[in-house]
Design an enzyme around this catalytic site. Structure first.
Site, PDB file in Angstrom:
ATOM      1  N   LYS A  56      12.229   2.857   6.360  1.00 52.71           N
ATOM      2  CA  LYS A  56      12.863   3.556   7.482  1.00 52.71           C
ATOM      3  C   LYS A  56      12.518   2.852   8.802  1.00 52.71           C
ATOM      4  O   LYS A  56      13.373   2.541   9.602  1.00 52.71           O
ATOM      5  CB  LYS A  56      12.386   5.007   7.505  1.00 52.71           C
ATOM      6  CG  LYS A  56      12.971   5.798   8.631  1.00 52.71           C
ATOM      7  CD  LYS A  56      12.412   7.198   8.720  1.00 52.71           C
ATOM      8  CE  LYS A  56      12.816   7.781  10.065  1.00 52.71           C
ATOM      9  NZ  LYS A  56      12.223   9.071  10.328  1.00 52.71           N
ATOM     10  N   GLU A 114       2.988  -2.918   3.780  1.00 55.56           N
ATOM     11  CA  GLU A 114       3.109  -3.129   2.337  1.00 55.56           C
ATOM     12  C   GLU A 114       4.506  -3.633   1.970  1.00 55.56           C
ATOM     13  O   GLU A 114       4.672  -4.579   1.200  1.00 55.56           O
ATOM     14  CB  GLU A 114       2.863  -1.812   1.577  1.00 55.56           C
ATOM     15  CG  GLU A 114       1.438  -1.301   1.618  1.00 55.56           C
ATOM     16  CD  GLU A 114       1.172  -0.350   2.774  1.00 55.56           C
ATOM     17  OE1 GLU A 114       1.843  -0.456   3.821  1.00 55.56           O
ATOM     18  OE2 GLU A 114       0.278   0.494   2.639  1.00 55.56           O
ATOM     19  N   GLY A 129      10.902  10.340   6.363  1.00 55.15           N
ATOM     20  CA  GLY A 129      10.642   9.465   5.213  1.00 55.15           C
ATOM     21  C   GLY A 129      10.585  10.232   3.903  1.00 55.15           C
ATOM     22  O   GLY A 129      11.214   9.854   2.913  1.00 55.15           O
ATOM     23  N   GLU A 139       1.935  15.732   2.981  1.00 57.94           N
ATOM     24  CA  GLU A 139       2.174  14.991   4.219  1.00 57.94           C
ATOM     25  C   GLU A 139       2.848  15.910   5.253  1.00 57.94           C
ATOM     26  O   GLU A 139       2.773  15.667   6.450  1.00 57.94           O
ATOM     27  CB  GLU A 139       3.045  13.741   3.958  1.00 57.94           C
ATOM     28  CG  GLU A 139       2.898  12.697   5.045  1.00 57.94           C
ATOM     29  CD  GLU A 139       3.510  11.347   4.717  1.00 57.94           C
ATOM     30  OE1 GLU A 139       2.877  10.316   4.998  1.00 57.94           O
ATOM     31  OE2 GLU A 139       4.638  11.312   4.172  1.00 57.94           O
ATOM     32  N   HIS A 175      -4.842  19.266 -22.863  1.00 58.84           N
ATOM     33  CA  HIS A 175      -6.003  18.683 -23.530  1.00 58.84           C
ATOM     34  C   HIS A 175      -6.927  18.029 -22.516  1.00 58.84           C
ATOM     35  O   HIS A 175      -7.700  17.135 -22.848  1.00 58.84           O
ATOM     36  CB  HIS A 175      -5.535  17.678 -24.588  1.00 58.84           C
ATOM     37  CG  HIS A 175      -4.713  18.352 -25.643  1.00 58.84           C
ATOM     38  ND1 HIS A 175      -5.267  18.923 -26.764  1.00 58.84           N
ATOM     39  CD2 HIS A 175      -3.379  18.607 -25.698  1.00 58.84           C
ATOM     40  CE1 HIS A 175      -4.296  19.478 -27.488  1.00 58.84           C
ATOM     41  NE2 HIS A 175      -3.153  19.309 -26.854  1.00 58.84           N
ATOM     42  N   LYS A 202      -3.766   3.098   9.362  1.00 59.63           N
ATOM     43  CA  LYS A 202      -2.907   1.904   9.441  1.00 59.63           C
ATOM     44  C   LYS A 202      -3.414   0.977  10.544  1.00 59.63           C
ATOM     45  O   LYS A 202      -3.522  -0.228  10.362  1.00 59.63           O
ATOM     46  CB  LYS A 202      -1.471   2.310   9.792  1.00 59.63           C
ATOM     47  CG  LYS A 202      -0.669   2.900   8.660  1.00 59.63           C
ATOM     48  CD  LYS A 202       0.793   3.007   9.106  1.00 59.63           C
ATOM     49  CE  LYS A 202       1.570   3.950   8.228  1.00 59.63           C
ATOM     50  NZ  LYS A 202       2.926   4.204   8.707  1.00 59.63           N
TER      51      LYS A 202
HETATM   52  O1  F6P Z   1       2.711   6.896   5.090  1.00 62.98           O
HETATM   53  C1  F6P Z   1       3.422   7.271   6.206  1.00 62.98           C
HETATM   54  C2  F6P Z   1       4.869   6.982   6.094  1.00 62.98           C
HETATM   55  O2  F6P Z   1       5.350   6.994   7.391  1.00 62.98           O
HETATM   56  C3  F6P Z   1       5.655   7.962   5.216  1.00 62.98           C
HETATM   57  O3  F6P Z   1       5.963   9.143   5.837  1.00 62.98           O
HETATM   58  C4  F6P Z   1       6.839   7.135   4.885  1.00 62.98           C
HETATM   59  O4  F6P Z   1       7.582   7.697   3.849  1.00 62.98           O
HETATM   60  C5  F6P Z   1       6.172   5.830   4.549  1.00 62.98           C
HETATM   61  O5  F6P Z   1       5.134   5.715   5.508  1.00 62.98           O
HETATM   62  C6  F6P Z   1       7.037   4.606   4.545  1.00 62.98           C
HETATM   63  O6  F6P Z   1       7.591   4.349   5.799  1.00 62.98           O
HETATM   64  P1  F6P Z   1       8.812   3.383   5.997  1.00 62.98           P
HETATM   65  O7  F6P Z   1       9.966   3.919   5.210  1.00 62.98           O
HETATM   66  O8  F6P Z   1       9.079   3.400   7.463  1.00 62.98           O
HETATM   67  O9  F6P Z   1       8.420   2.014   5.502  1.00 62.98           O
END
Ligand code: F6P
Length: 546
Positions: free
Chosen positions: A206, A212, A267, A353, A384, A512
């Site tokens: 988003k 990552e 998100g 969240e 189990h 972060k």
């Molecule tokens: O971990 C925080 C967050 O902002 C989530 O709410 C979101 O879904 C995720 O990181 C990924 O964010 P993006 O879609 O902006 O990469």
């Protein structure tokens, strides 16, 4: 806003809790022969039996009063109406517009956003079809047979869990992988199984700034180019979904390959947007649309049904009852359906969240419990393992069971066993087994009386553990859409009662920022001055070893 604990309904619930704690659900069922019928409700292909809850009519009525006193009707109308209810980010929360089949406009700042929603859906449809009918091929002309979806958080869990849950609806001939973690093992593992000529990478972010996702995409691109294709071939193999089209283009994506999404979609609420592209590619656009349709119908139910007949409201208020008045700190989700095994992880992000917060909308620190810990796993595996704790520890843990009455390619023996385990566990949690019953079972044994009594104490199951039973005729795309929307609305209702902003996530930010600083320290681009001793020691040890 009036303080929650001062509201009349809260005071009433505080009075009712010690009374209810004295009663066992077994007695409630004995006293009310039609309790199950009374507390069962159907909506959009889902049946909810909430009769195995530690509630009376008085409790339910006070819970609905509480929802009213906390302004739930207004909150629902504000969300659907595009008000900026995400106050800390000054944003509307309009994921419901993405599945709005009413034909009515949805206005945001005076403008109808539905044309934008339809245009993106149309692009998703065309793109999906072009992959399926082999119009869009890879750089050597071969058909695309693998999708690698790269994203994290909501840009990962929604598409992954929906795709996994709808495995019986997968189109043949297309494999899908989801990569989220920045741990290089994952992307390498996936790349080692894919053929560059026939793989499509969907980068979902988003913000287009998530470390990552950016790194995994760079590694994928690097790998792709090393296999022989040219820079120009990237357009055939990499597409992106983002609100930040500019950043995606700067990253090297062709503008035609970027699917937009609105900043008014959170998100963890984004699977209904173009973030759902891997879903559409895997199950086909018509099934994706059915998913949206189910969510839309749940939205309509949520808006129109009175609170006493409103599935998300009932589930949410039962959760409030256990969290705030009966001492529960967690809530378990127990799907009895293999394909739904990832669902607890999905709701974990959605709920934790959203409501894992302790500051109210007007900036005060709460003096009551908020979002519970959400956890769970598929039945019967959990039986189990951790069910022991639910049955016999002294921690109250309400649970939601989920079970599809019919499954594709049903094996009758297996399915009957699955049903009997699911229903039997709900029954055992509710009724338990008393000390007297356990002692009675031991009457024929040779054990001395004192040992019989000791053993009976160990075998005693208190019961009185609450559960909801969610049944589906079958878990098709439409029902799954309704199920997810139901949990989304449950979160909204609870956030409203607790006075929280369920739509921001400031708590993840500091980690972060510090993570980025630590990265610079590892790379030698930032000094360790001023860093706490423990962190400095970890960094030095890591640098020395690598
Ligand atoms: O971990 C925080 C967050 O902002 C989530 O709410 C979101 O879904 C995720 O990181 C990924 O964010 P993006 O879609 O902006 O990469």
């Amino acid at each position: 806003m009036e303080r929650l604990r001062k509201s009349p309904a809260w005071t009433e619930l505080e009075k009712l809790a010690p009374l209810v704690k004295r009663h066992h659900m077994r007695d409630m069922f004995n006293r009310e022969p039609s309790r199950a019928k009374k507390y069962t409700l159907d909506a959009v292909g889902i049946t909810l039996d909430y009769s195995k809850n530690r509630v009376t009519e008085d409790v339910l009525s006070a819970l609905f009063d509480l929802a009213n006193q906390r302004g739930l009707k207004q909150k629902i109308s504000d969300m659907f109406g595009g008000e900026a209810i995400n106050t800390t980010e000054q944003r509307a929360v309009l994921h419901t517009a993405l599945r709005n089949f009413s034909g009515q406009p949805v206005h945001l700042d005076g403008e109808d956003i539905m044309p934008e929603v339809h245009a993106t859906l149309e692009r998703m449809k065309r793109f999906t079809q072009s992959i399926h009918n082999k119009e869009h091929t890879g750089y050597t002309g071969k058909a695309i047979d693998t999708v690698v979806s790269i994203g994290i958080g909501g840009s990962f869990l929604g598409p992954k869990i929906v795709t996994e849950s709808l495995k019986p609806y997968w189109r043949g001939g297309l494999k899908v992988h989801f990569v989220a973690n920045v741990d290089g093992c994952h992307i390498q593992d996936v790349l080692s199984q894919t053929n560059p000529e026939t793989t499509l990478f969907v980068m979902s972010s988003k913000s287009f700034s998530t470390q990552e996702t950016l790194q995994n995409t760079l590694s994928a691109k690097d790998w792709f180019l090393k296999q022989g294709p040219s820079q120009a071939d990237i357009a055939k193999h990499f597409v992106a979904v983002s609100t930040n089209v500019k950043a995606a283009v700067e990253f090297g994506m062709s503008k035609d390959n970027v699917f937009p999404m609105g900043h008014w979609v959170g998100g963890r609420y984004s699977l209904w947007s173009a973030i759902g592209l891997p879903i559409s590619l895997t199950i086909g656009f018509d099934h994706f649309k059915a998913l949206l349709q189910g969510a839309y119908e749940m939205d309509e139910h949520f808006k129109a049904a009175p609170f006493e007949k409103n599935m998300p409201v009932i589930l949410a208020m039962l959760g409030i009852w256990y969290r705030n008045f009966m001492g529960a700190q967690s809530h378990a989700l127990l799907p009895y359906y293999h394909y739904l095994r990832g669902f607890p992880a999905y709701v974990q992000q959605l709920d934790m969240e959203s409501n894992g917060k302790s500051t109210t909308l007007d900036g005060r620190t709460v003096d009551y419990g908020t979002g519970p810990i959400i956890w769970g796993s598929e039945g019967t595996n959990g039986q189990h393992s951790f069910y022991q704790l639910i049955h016999q520890s002294n921690m109250p843990i309400p649970v939601d069971f989920m079970f599809p009455l019919k499954v594709p390619n049903q094996n009758e023996t297996h399915h009957n066993m699955l049903a009997s385990n699911c229903f039997g566990q709900a029954q055992a949690l509710m009724q338990g087994k008393s000390f007297e019953e356990c002692l009675d079972d031991l009457q024929g044994s040779e054990l001395p009386e004192a040992e019989k009594s000791n053993l009976a104490a160990h075998k005693t199951m208190p019961g009185n553990h609450p559960s909801n039973m969610l049944l589906f005729e079958q878990l098709d795309p439409k029902t799954l859409g309704a199920l997810i929307a139901m949990y989304e609305h449950k979160v909204l209702v609870q956030g409203c009662v607790w006075g929280l902003n369920s739509f921001d996530q400031w708590g993840v930010e500091l980690g972060k920022v510090l993570g980025n600083d630590v990265y610079d320290m590892i790379e030698g681009e930032m000094s360790l001055d001023g860093v706490d001793e423990s962190t400095a020691q970890l960094i030095k040890r890591f640098v020395k070893t690598t």
